[in-house]
Design a protein around this motif. Structure first.
Motif, PDB file in Angstrom:
ATOM      1  N   LEU A 287       0.832  -1.204   0.000  1.00 38.83           N
ATOM      2  CA  LEU A 287       0.000   0.000   0.000  1.00 38.83           C
ATOM      3  C   LEU A 287       0.868   1.256   0.000  1.00 38.83           C
ATOM      4  O   LEU A 287       1.988   1.243   0.527  1.00 38.83           O
ATOM      5  CB  LEU A 287      -0.909   0.022   1.227  1.00 38.83           C
ATOM      6  N   PRO A 288       0.379   2.345  -0.565  1.00 33.42           N
ATOM      7  CA  PRO A 288       1.145   3.592  -0.519  1.00 33.42           C
ATOM      8  C   PRO A 288       1.109   4.207   0.866  1.00 33.42           C
ATOM      9  O   PRO A 288       0.283   3.822   1.710  1.00 33.42           O
ATOM     10  CB  PRO A 288       0.397   4.474  -1.528  1.00 33.42           C
ATOM     11  N   ARG A 339       0.140  -5.981  -8.560  1.00 34.02           N
ATOM     12  CA  ARG A 339       0.603  -6.093  -7.168  1.00 34.02           C
ATOM     13  C   ARG A 339      -0.173  -5.130  -6.262  1.00 34.02           C
ATOM     14  O   ARG A 339      -0.599  -5.501  -5.152  1.00 34.02           O
ATOM     15  CB  ARG A 339       2.100  -5.798  -7.085  1.00 34.02           C
ATOM     16  N   ALA A 340      -0.338  -3.902  -6.716  1.00 36.68           N
ATOM     17  CA  ALA A 340      -1.051  -2.912  -5.906  1.00 36.68           C
ATOM     18  C   ALA A 340      -2.508  -3.304  -5.731  1.00 36.68           C
ATOM     19  O   ALA A 340      -3.093  -3.112  -4.648  1.00 36.68           O
ATOM     20  CB  ALA A 340      -0.944  -1.535  -6.562  1.00 36.68           C
ATOM     21  N   ASP A 346      -6.441  -7.229  -0.336  1.00 33.94           N
ATOM     22  CA  ASP A 346      -6.091  -7.890   0.930  1.00 33.94           C
ATOM     23  C   ASP A 346      -6.329  -6.981   2.132  1.00 33.94           C
ATOM     24  O   ASP A 346      -6.764  -7.439   3.201  1.00 33.94           O
ATOM     25  CB  ASP A 346      -4.620  -8.325   0.913  1.00 33.94           C
ATOM     26  N   ALA A 347      -6.057  -5.687   1.963  1.00 29.05           N
ATOM     27  CA  ALA A 347      -6.158  -4.759   3.094  1.00 29.05           C
ATOM     28  C   ALA A 347      -7.574  -4.240   3.306  1.00 29.05           C
ATOM     29  O   ALA A 347      -8.064  -4.185   4.452  1.00 29.05           O
ATOM     30  CB  ALA A 347      -5.207  -3.582   2.876  1.00 29.05           C
ATOM     31  N   GLY A 352     -14.886  -4.268   3.997  1.00 28.81           N
ATOM     32  CA  GLY A 352     -15.937  -3.843   3.082  1.00 28.81           C
ATOM     33  C   GLY A 352     -15.572  -2.674   2.203  1.00 28.81           C
ATOM     34  O   GLY A 352     -16.451  -1.894   1.821  1.00 28.81           O
ATOM     35  N   TYR A 353     -14.312  -2.544   1.847  1.00 36.93           N
ATOM     36  CA  TYR A 353     -13.857  -1.465   0.976  1.00 36.93           C
ATOM     37  C   TYR A 353     -14.330  -0.108   1.478  1.00 36.93           C
ATOM     38  O   TYR A 353     -14.864   0.723   0.732  1.00 36.93           O
ATOM     39  CB  TYR A 353     -14.301  -1.709  -0.474  1.00 36.93           C
ATOM     40  N   GLY A 354     -14.107   0.093   2.769  1.00 35.07           N
ATOM     41  CA  GLY A 354     -14.415   1.382   3.366  1.00 35.07           C
ATOM     42  C   GLY A 354     -13.212   2.298   3.327  1.00 35.07           C
ATOM     43  O   GLY A 354     -12.230   2.059   2.615  1.00 35.07           O
ATOM     44  N   ARG A 355     -13.265   3.346   4.130  1.00 38.31           N
ATOM     45  CA  ARG A 355     -12.233   4.372   4.063  1.00 38.31           C
ATOM     46  C   ARG A 355     -10.865   3.860   4.519  1.00 38.31           C
ATOM     47  O   ARG A 355      -9.841   4.227   3.924  1.00 38.31           O
ATOM     48  CB  ARG A 355     -12.661   5.577   4.899  1.00 38.31           C
TER      49      ARG A 355
END
Length: 487
Positions: A287-288, A339-340, A346-347, A352-355
Motif C-alpha cells: 500500500l502507498p 501487485r497494488a 487484501d487490506a 468492506g472497501y471502506g475508508r
C-alpha cells in the motif's frame, strides 16, 4: 423576426418584478433570446475547495442542519473569453442555449431594481458573438441523452464545464475564490467527460496542463493556479492526483481516433511515465503511504481514496505506454498495477472497501474499485459499494462523502453524481436515474449544478462545480451509449 425573452426560473420567485420585467422584455431583437436553463463560507463550513473536514455522526454531539449560502448561481460567459459570477439573487437571463447574459435583460433588470446577471457592459454584437462561440462548442461535440429525460441536465453540465474553462486546457474547479484553482483530481474527471462527449482536443489540452504543472518526480500538489505558475498555498502533495492523471490519460486515449492513437499516446507519455514511476515507488511495499485524498484533510493512515486511484492509474498507464511504443515501462506499470491491486484487496476487502483498512467505515471511495476505474473489480466490491449508501444518505436524498462524514444534513453533488456514473456503468439504469434526479431537481435558478444541497434541497456553496458536471455527463453517456457494464 420578433422574439420573446422569457426570464429564467429565478424571475418567477418575485411576482412584482416578474410582471414588470416580463412586460418590458417583450422586445424586438435580431439576436433572439430565451433564458439559459439554465462546490460553506469557504472556511466557515469547514469545506475548502473540493473537500472538507470529517465530523461526528448523528447522535451525541451531532450537528444541526447546516445553513450555507449559495455563492453564485452560475458563471456567465462574456466576450473575449471573460467570465463573471452570476449573483445568487440575480434575475438571470441568457441568450438562447448559452450562459451569455442578454444585454437588454441586464439593463432592464437594473431599471426595476433587480440584480442583473452581470454588471459588465456587454453590447449586442459582442454578446451575439460570444453566444455563437459557446453554441458552436457544444455543437462540435455530443450532448448525452439527447431526446431523452436527461438532455436538459446534460446541456447544463456542458455549459458548466465551458463556463469554468478559463484558458486552453485550464478548467477551474469552481468560481468562488477558494475554488478558482485547478485540482488534478477534478481535471482528470473533466478530461474524461470532455473526451466522451466528443471534445477530445479539449480533453487532451486538460491533460497537457497537468503535464506542465506536474513535478519531475511525478507528484502533484493539491491544486494549482490557473496560469500554471504553481500551487497557491502550502496545502502540499496529494498522492491520488498521480493516479487520477494516469487513469484519465487512458480513458481519453480510448476516445482518440485509431489513426491518431499512436501520436496522442506519445503526447501523453511524459505525463503518464512520470506518474507511473512515482506510483510504482509508492506501492513498492504494497500500500502507498498515507496522504490526503478527496476529503482534503491530513491522514495518519492510508485511505482507499488514495490507494484505489493508483491501481486504476497504473492499469491505464500500461495501456497508454504500450500504445506509445514504450514496452518496458508498460510492462512495469501492468505488473505494478496487479501487485497494488492485490494489496488493496487484501487490506480493504475485509472491512468492506471502506475508508480505512483498519476498521469498517463506509466511504464513497468504494466506487473507485469498480468500473469505470478498475478493469477487474473484486467480486465482492459491488455489494460493498451498495452497502455504503445508507450511512452516507442525507435528507435531500443525495450523499455525503462517507459514513464518517459530519451529520449536518448536507448532500454533496460530487459523490451523488459519482454514484450515478458508477450505477450506470454497473448496468443499473434505475439507480443512475435516481441519483441524477436528485441533482436535476436541485440545481440553481440558472440551471447550474452546485457543490452542495442543504437538508431541504436548497443549492448551496459554489455553482457550478466542474467535478459534478463531469460525472453528470459521464453517467448520462454511460446510460445512452451502451457503455453500462452488465451486472
Amino acid at each position: 423576426m420578433l422574439d420573446t425573452v422569457v426570464v429564467s426560473r429565478a424571475l418567477r420567485t418575485r411576482a412584482g418584478a416578474v410582471t414588470l420585467l416580463g412586460g418590458m422584455l417583450l422586445i424586438t431583437s435580431t439576436m433572439g433570446a430565451t433564458p439559459g436553463v439554465a462546490r460553506g463560507t469557504d472556511l466557515a463550513d469547514v469545506a475548502v475547495g473540493t473537500g472538507a473536514a470529517a465530523g461526528v455522526g448523528r447522535g451525541v454531539g451531532a450537528l444541526a442542519d447546516a445553513q450555507i449560502p449559495l455563492y453564485q448561481q452560475a458563471v456567465s460567459v462574456l466576450p473575449d473569453g471573460a467570465r463573471d459570477g452570476v449573483p445568487s439573487d440575480a434575475l438571470a437571463v441568457y441568450l438562447p442555449g448559452t450562459r451569455v447574459p442578454h444585454p437588454a435583460a441586464a439593463v432592464l433588470a437594473s431599471a426595476v431594481g433587480a440584480t442583473p446577471t452581470t454588471t459588465v457592459a456587454v453590447g449586442p454584437r459582442a454578446a451575439a458573438a460570444a453566444a455563437d462561440e459557446q453554441l458552436a462548442w457544444i455543437a462540435a461535440g455530443r450532448v448525452p441523452g439527447a431526446g431523452g429525460p436527461h438532455e436538459d441536465l446534460a446541456r447544463a453540465a456542458l455549459l458548466d464545464l465551458h463556463s469554468l474553462t478559463v484558458a486552453d486546457g485550464v478548467v477551474v474547479a469552481g468560481w468562488s475564490p477558494h475554488w478558482r484553482y485547478v485540482w488534478p483530481r477534478d481535471s482528470a474527471f473533466v478530461a474524461v467527460a470532455l473526451a466522451r462527449t466528443g471534445h477530445v482536443d479539449d480533453a487532451l489540452a486538460v491533460l497537457d496542463f497537468l503535464a506542465d504543472v506536474q513535478s519531475p518526480d511525478g507528484s502533484f500538489h493539491a491544486r494549482y493556479l490557473p496560469d500554471g505558475s504553481g500551487p497557491p498555498d502550502d496545502r502540499g502533495l496529494q498522492t491520488d492526483g498521480t493516479g487520477w492523471a494516469m487513469w484519465a490519460a487512458g480513458l481519453v486515449l480510448a476516445e482518440v481516433d485509431d489513426t491518431d492513437r499512436t501520436t496522442e499516446a506519445r503526447r501523453l507519455a511524459p505525463l503518464v511515465e512520470r506518474s507511473a514511476g512515482r506510483a510504482l515507488r509508492l506501492v513498492a511495499g504494497g500500500l502507498p503511504p498515507a496522504s490526503p485524498d478527496y476529503w482534503e484533510v491530513a491522514e495518519g493512515e492510508v485511505t482507499l481514496g488514495t490507494a484505489a486511484p493508483l491501481v486504476a492509474g497504473l492499469e491505464q498507464a500500461a495501456v497508454v505506454l504500450d500504445a506509445a511504443g514504450l514496452r518496458g515501462p508498460a510492462t512495469a506499470a501492468a505488473a505494478g498495477a496487479a501487485r497494488a491491486r492485490q494489496a488493496v484487496v487484501d487490506a480493504f476487502g475485509p472491512t468492506g472497501y471502506g475508508r480505512y483498512a483498519t476498521r469498517t467505515l463506509p466511504d464513497a471511495a468504494s466506487a473507485f474499485v469498480l468500473a469505470p476505474f478498475w478493469a477487474q473489480p473484486p467480486p465482492d466490491a459491488g455489494a460493498a459499494w451498495q452497502a455504503s449508501v445508507p450511512s452516507m444518505l442525507r435528507p435531500a436524498q443525495g450523499l455525503a462523502p462517507g459514513g464518517g462524514w459530519r451529520r449536518d444534513g448536507v448532500s454533496w453533488t460530487p459523490q451523488t453524481t459519482l454514484y450515478a456514473w458508477v450505477a450506470a456503468e454497473q448496468g443499473d439504469a434505475a439507480g443512475a436515474g435516481r441519483w441524477l434526479g436528485v441533482v436535476e431537481r436541485h440545481r440553481t435558478s440558472s440551471g447550474a449544478i452546485p457543490e452542495k444541497l442543504l437538508a431541504d434541497g436548497t443549492p448551496a456553496a459554489v455553482a457550478p462545480l466542474g467535478w459534478s458536471a463531469a460525472c453528470v455527463l459521464l453517467a448520462i453517456d454511460a446510460l445512452d451509449t451502451g457503455r453500462a457494464s452488465p451486472t
